[in-house]
Design a protein around this motif. Sequence first.
Motif, PDB file in Angstrom:
ATOM      1  N   ALA B  58     -27.192  51.530  -4.743  1.00  0.00           N
ATOM      2  CA  ALA B  58     -25.998  52.078  -4.083  1.00  0.00           C
ATOM      3  C   ALA B  58     -25.613  51.224  -2.875  1.00  0.00           C
ATOM      4  O   ALA B  58     -24.433  50.962  -2.628  1.00  0.00           O
ATOM      5  CB  ALA B  58     -26.264  53.524  -3.665  1.00  0.00           C
ATOM      6  N   ARG B  59     -26.625  50.760  -2.130  1.00  0.00           N
ATOM      7  CA  ARG B  59     -26.368  49.923  -0.960  1.00  0.00           C
ATOM      8  C   ARG B  59     -25.729  48.596  -1.374  1.00  0.00           C
ATOM      9  O   ARG B  59     -24.801  48.098  -0.731  1.00  0.00           O
ATOM     10  CB  ARG B  59     -27.705  49.659  -0.260  1.00  0.00           C
ATOM     11  CG  ARG B  59     -27.663  49.742   1.227  1.00  0.00           C
ATOM     12  CD  ARG B  59     -29.032  50.024   1.802  1.00  0.00           C
ATOM     13  NE  ARG B  59     -30.014  49.019   1.416  1.00  0.00           N
ATOM     14  CZ  ARG B  59     -31.314  49.281   1.225  1.00  0.00           C
ATOM     15  NH1 ARG B  59     -31.770  50.524   1.365  1.00  0.00           N
ATOM     16  NH2 ARG B  59     -32.148  48.324   0.893  1.00  0.00           N
ATOM     17  N   ILE B  60     -26.262  48.037  -2.461  1.00  0.00           N
ATOM     18  CA  ILE B  60     -25.727  46.762  -2.961  1.00  0.00           C
ATOM     19  C   ILE B  60     -24.288  46.949  -3.438  1.00  0.00           C
ATOM     20  O   ILE B  60     -23.404  46.143  -3.136  1.00  0.00           O
ATOM     21  CB  ILE B  60     -26.640  46.237  -4.098  1.00  0.00           C
ATOM     22  CG1 ILE B  60     -27.938  45.703  -3.487  1.00  0.00           C
ATOM     23  CG2 ILE B  60     -25.925  45.187  -4.942  1.00  0.00           C
ATOM     24  CD1 ILE B  60     -29.026  45.393  -4.497  1.00  0.00           C
ATOM     25  N   ARG B  61     -24.046  48.046  -4.146  1.00  0.00           N
ATOM     26  CA  ARG B  61     -22.690  48.287  -4.639  1.00  0.00           C
ATOM     27  C   ARG B  61     -21.707  48.421  -3.473  1.00  0.00           C
ATOM     28  O   ARG B  61     -20.611  47.853  -3.502  1.00  0.00           O
ATOM     29  CB  ARG B  61     -22.663  49.563  -5.491  1.00  0.00           C
ATOM     30  CG  ARG B  61     -21.261  49.872  -5.979  1.00  0.00           C
ATOM     31  CD  ARG B  61     -21.193  51.146  -6.813  1.00  0.00           C
ATOM     32  NE  ARG B  61     -19.828  51.391  -7.246  1.00  0.00           N
ATOM     33  CZ  ARG B  61     -19.461  52.428  -7.994  1.00  0.00           C
ATOM     34  NH1 ARG B  61     -20.354  53.323  -8.382  1.00  0.00           N
ATOM     35  NH2 ARG B  61     -18.201  52.574  -8.356  1.00  0.00           N
ATOM     36  N   ARG B  62     -22.120  49.175  -2.446  1.00  0.00           N
ATOM     37  CA  ARG B  62     -21.240  49.388  -1.301  1.00  0.00           C
ATOM     38  C   ARG B  62     -20.889  48.049  -0.635  1.00  0.00           C
ATOM     39  O   ARG B  62     -19.718  47.757  -0.377  1.00  0.00           O
ATOM     40  CB  ARG B  62     -21.937  50.320  -0.299  1.00  0.00           C
ATOM     41  CG  ARG B  62     -21.004  51.100   0.593  1.00  0.00           C
ATOM     42  CD  ARG B  62     -21.645  52.420   1.063  1.00  0.00           C
ATOM     43  NE  ARG B  62     -23.006  52.247   1.541  1.00  0.00           N
ATOM     44  CZ  ARG B  62     -24.063  52.964   1.108  1.00  0.00           C
ATOM     45  NH1 ARG B  62     -23.914  53.920   0.205  1.00  0.00           N
ATOM     46  NH2 ARG B  62     -25.269  52.733   1.590  1.00  0.00           N
ATOM     47  N   ALA B  63     -21.879  47.234  -0.402  1.00  0.00           N
ATOM     48  CA  ALA B  63     -21.624  45.928   0.244  1.00  0.00           C
ATOM     49  C   ALA B  63     -20.747  45.053  -0.652  1.00  0.00           C
ATOM     50  O   ALA B  63     -19.830  44.367  -0.174  1.00  0.00           O
ATOM     51  CB  ALA B  63     -22.944  45.229   0.538  1.00  0.00           C
ATOM     52  N   ALA B  64     -21.024  45.093  -1.945  1.00  0.00           N
ATOM     53  CA  ALA B  64     -20.248  44.264  -2.879  1.00  0.00           C
ATOM     54  C   ALA B  64     -18.791  44.701  -2.901  1.00  0.00           C
ATOM     55  O   ALA B  64     -17.877  43.868  -2.827  1.00  0.00           O
ATOM     56  CB  ALA B  64     -20.854  44.354  -4.282  1.00  0.00           C
ATOM     57  N   GLU B  65     -18.562  46.016  -2.962  1.00  0.00           N
ATOM     58  CA  GLU B  65     -17.177  46.501  -3.086  1.00  0.00           C
ATOM     59  C   GLU B  65     -16.392  46.289  -1.795  1.00  0.00           C
ATOM     60  O   GLU B  65     -15.185  46.022  -1.836  1.00  0.00           O
ATOM     61  CB  GLU B  65     -17.175  47.970  -3.523  1.00  0.00           C
ATOM     62  CG  GLU B  65     -17.676  48.127  -4.964  1.00  0.00           C
ATOM     63  CD  GLU B  65     -17.562  49.536  -5.527  1.00  0.00           C
ATOM     64  OE1 GLU B  65     -17.424  50.491  -4.728  1.00  0.00           O
ATOM     65  OE2 GLU B  65     -17.625  49.684  -6.760  1.00  0.00           O
ATOM     66  N   GLU B  66     -17.077  46.379  -0.655  1.00  0.00           N
ATOM     67  CA  GLU B  66     -16.380  46.043   0.602  1.00  0.00           C
ATOM     68  C   GLU B  66     -15.892  44.597   0.573  1.00  0.00           C
ATOM     69  O   GLU B  66     -14.762  44.293   0.953  1.00  0.00           O
ATOM     70  CB  GLU B  66     -17.315  46.240   1.807  1.00  0.00           C
ATOM     71  CG  GLU B  66     -17.387  47.691   2.273  1.00  0.00           C
ATOM     72  CD  GLU B  66     -18.496  47.906   3.297  1.00  0.00           C
ATOM     73  OE1 GLU B  66     -18.920  46.936   3.960  1.00  0.00           O
ATOM     74  OE2 GLU B  66     -18.963  49.065   3.421  1.00  0.00           O
ATOM     75  N   ALA B 150     -29.415  43.796   0.369  1.00  0.00           N
ATOM     76  CA  ALA B 150     -30.658  43.789  -0.402  1.00  0.00           C
ATOM     77  C   ALA B 150     -31.852  43.391   0.462  1.00  0.00           C
ATOM     78  O   ALA B 150     -32.974  43.299  -0.046  1.00  0.00           O
ATOM     79  CB  ALA B 150     -30.526  42.824  -1.594  1.00  0.00           C
ATOM     80  N   GLY B 151     -31.602  43.142   1.732  1.00  0.00           N
ATOM     81  CA  GLY B 151     -32.691  42.797   2.645  1.00  0.00           C
ATOM     82  C   GLY B 151     -33.278  41.415   2.426  1.00  0.00           C
ATOM     83  O   GLY B 151     -34.434  41.152   2.770  1.00  0.00           O
ATOM     84  N   ALA B 152     -32.486  40.506   1.884  1.00  0.00           N
ATOM     85  CA  ALA B 152     -33.010  39.179   1.535  1.00  0.00           C
ATOM     86  C   ALA B 152     -33.299  38.346   2.781  1.00  0.00           C
ATOM     87  O   ALA B 152     -32.574  38.441   3.777  1.00  0.00           O
ATOM     88  CB  ALA B 152     -32.006  38.450   0.649  1.00  0.00           C
ATOM     89  N   PRO B 153     -34.344  37.522   2.713  1.00  0.00           N
ATOM     90  CA  PRO B 153     -34.621  36.584   3.811  1.00  0.00           C
ATOM     91  C   PRO B 153     -33.454  35.625   4.019  1.00  0.00           C
ATOM     92  O   PRO B 153     -32.698  35.347   3.097  1.00  0.00           O
ATOM     93  CB  PRO B 153     -35.855  35.815   3.316  1.00  0.00           C
ATOM     94  CG  PRO B 153     -36.428  36.614   2.199  1.00  0.00           C
ATOM     95  CD  PRO B 153     -35.313  37.423   1.623  1.00  0.00           C
ATOM     96  N   ASP B 154     -33.348  35.114   5.249  1.00  0.00           N
ATOM     97  CA  ASP B 154     -32.201  34.284   5.623  1.00  0.00           C
ATOM     98  C   ASP B 154     -32.092  32.974   4.839  1.00  0.00           C
ATOM     99  O   ASP B 154     -31.000  32.422   4.726  1.00  0.00           O
ATOM    100  CB  ASP B 154     -32.292  33.922   7.119  1.00  0.00           C
ATOM    101  CG  ASP B 154     -31.871  35.101   7.983  1.00  0.00           C
ATOM    102  OD1 ASP B 154     -31.285  36.047   7.428  1.00  0.00           O
ATOM    103  OD2 ASP B 154     -32.128  35.061   9.205  1.00  0.00           O
ATOM    104  N   ASP B 155     -33.222  32.459   4.367  1.00  0.00           N
ATOM    105  CA  ASP B 155     -33.156  31.145   3.711  1.00  0.00           C
ATOM    106  C   ASP B 155     -32.788  31.250   2.232  1.00  0.00           C
ATOM    107  O   ASP B 155     -32.765  30.247   1.530  1.00  0.00           O
ATOM    108  CB  ASP B 155     -34.487  30.392   3.865  1.00  0.00           C
ATOM    109  CG  ASP B 155     -35.636  31.107   3.162  1.00  0.00           C
ATOM    110  OD1 ASP B 155     -35.569  32.353   3.015  1.00  0.00           O
ATOM    111  OD2 ASP B 155     -36.589  30.425   2.757  1.00  0.00           O
ATOM    112  N   LEU B 156     -32.486  32.456   1.765  1.00  0.00           N
ATOM    113  CA  LEU B 156     -32.098  32.624   0.358  1.00  0.00           C
ATOM    114  C   LEU B 156     -30.597  32.891   0.253  1.00  0.00           C
ATOM    115  O   LEU B 156     -30.058  33.729   0.978  1.00  0.00           O
ATOM    116  CB  LEU B 156     -32.871  33.771  -0.291  1.00  0.00           C
ATOM    117  CG  LEU B 156     -34.387  33.603  -0.379  1.00  0.00           C
ATOM    118  CD1 LEU B 156     -34.986  34.724  -1.218  1.00  0.00           C
ATOM    119  CD2 LEU B 156     -34.777  32.246  -0.949  1.00  0.00           C
TER     120      LEU B 156
END
Lengths: 204, 204
Positions: B58-66, B150-156
């Motif tokens: 749900a968090r990923i969808r929200r960020a993607a749709e924004e 998604a909480g990904a590290p900065d280098d990705l």
Amino acid sequence: MPSVLELAARRRTVREFSGEGVSLGDVLKALDAARHAPSGANSQPWRFLIVTDPEVKARIRRAAEEGERRFYSRVSGGLREWLLSMGFGPEKPFLEEAPVLVLVFSKSGAPYSIQSTWLAVGYILLALEEAGLGTVTYTPSDPAAVAAAAGAPDDLILQVVLPVGRPAGEGRQRPRLGLDEVCRLNDWETPCAARGSGWPVGRG
Amino acid sequence: MPSVLELAARRRTVREFSGEGVSLGDVLKALDAARHAPSGANSQPWRFLIVTDPEVKARIRRAAEEGERRFYSRVSGGLREWLLSMGFGPEKPFLEEAPVLVLVFSKSGAPYSIQSTWLAVGYILLALEEAGLGTVTYTPSDPAAVAAAAGAPDDLILQVVLPVGRPAGEGRQRPRLGLDEVCRLNDWETPCAARGSGWPVGRG
């Protein structure tokens, strides 16, 4: 037929080719797979030039090696160390020794053209492996010069040259990171394979 | 097992998923294939996050749709026409409806990291198809915002999100250019398939 995983796991990079001939049909089958790949807005930005003519191969090799010599004359530091340790240099004999070269281009300006074209290159590698053919994804240091040597139209950008032939010798795939070193589950602490591979996941 | 060409030809993009569950083992097998792909200097720049947790989806969808809404508010001209004609919009329900999401990242700074990662995506698509699983290569308009969600590290760097599940309905692959429209032999006038597919090519 072997599975995709079996093909991926057994495939290795091949830079030295046996004297055996290659069926052009096998190469075409690999490109036939590639043209079915998905692409940004279905723009199908890939273009392929198959080269079997020794004169064209020689011209491509010459242009490629000139670019490599310029590159090697200015490279330094860790990359230089790594290249030397791998035995790499500006000579690219496989560009003439392989019975077939496949030059893979992308159309400039197409949406996600580099991404789509390289996705299709993944298809090609697996299809060649399935046919028992070896290759290396050779990315020239001066792709524009190699494209010009191949007479490519201006709107095509050379992405990679795939020399194709029967592998000489056995070879081995260089080591790869394990699945749990490159994959996480839900958060960045949980290894993805930790829960066992049979775990079924319901609809979210 | 079907051949690579058969998998490529039958595969279609899937944006709507049935309620059926998915074996995580099949998804892991596809990533296992991907980690064997070749990469620039064998740097293996790909990283994968499998998401099955509804809250993370749900968090990923929200960020993607924004990000999509910002994109759609400024897009115009031919691209806008095309998007509307395809029925595309800022809503990405498949990000929650698919039982599994696979987020594919590349490590910034690795040599040919985008190219290598997308080559590996080609491996994933074929392996998923082999397992009867559908997906779409969804490239968010604001990949950094989705990576952060998604909480990904900065280098990705997020390259693509692959929602994975059983396809709902049959669907069809959108038309592709023929082999002779994307492939030439030795020069730019000669169609590559013109000489027949059985033609053997000797060593150059």
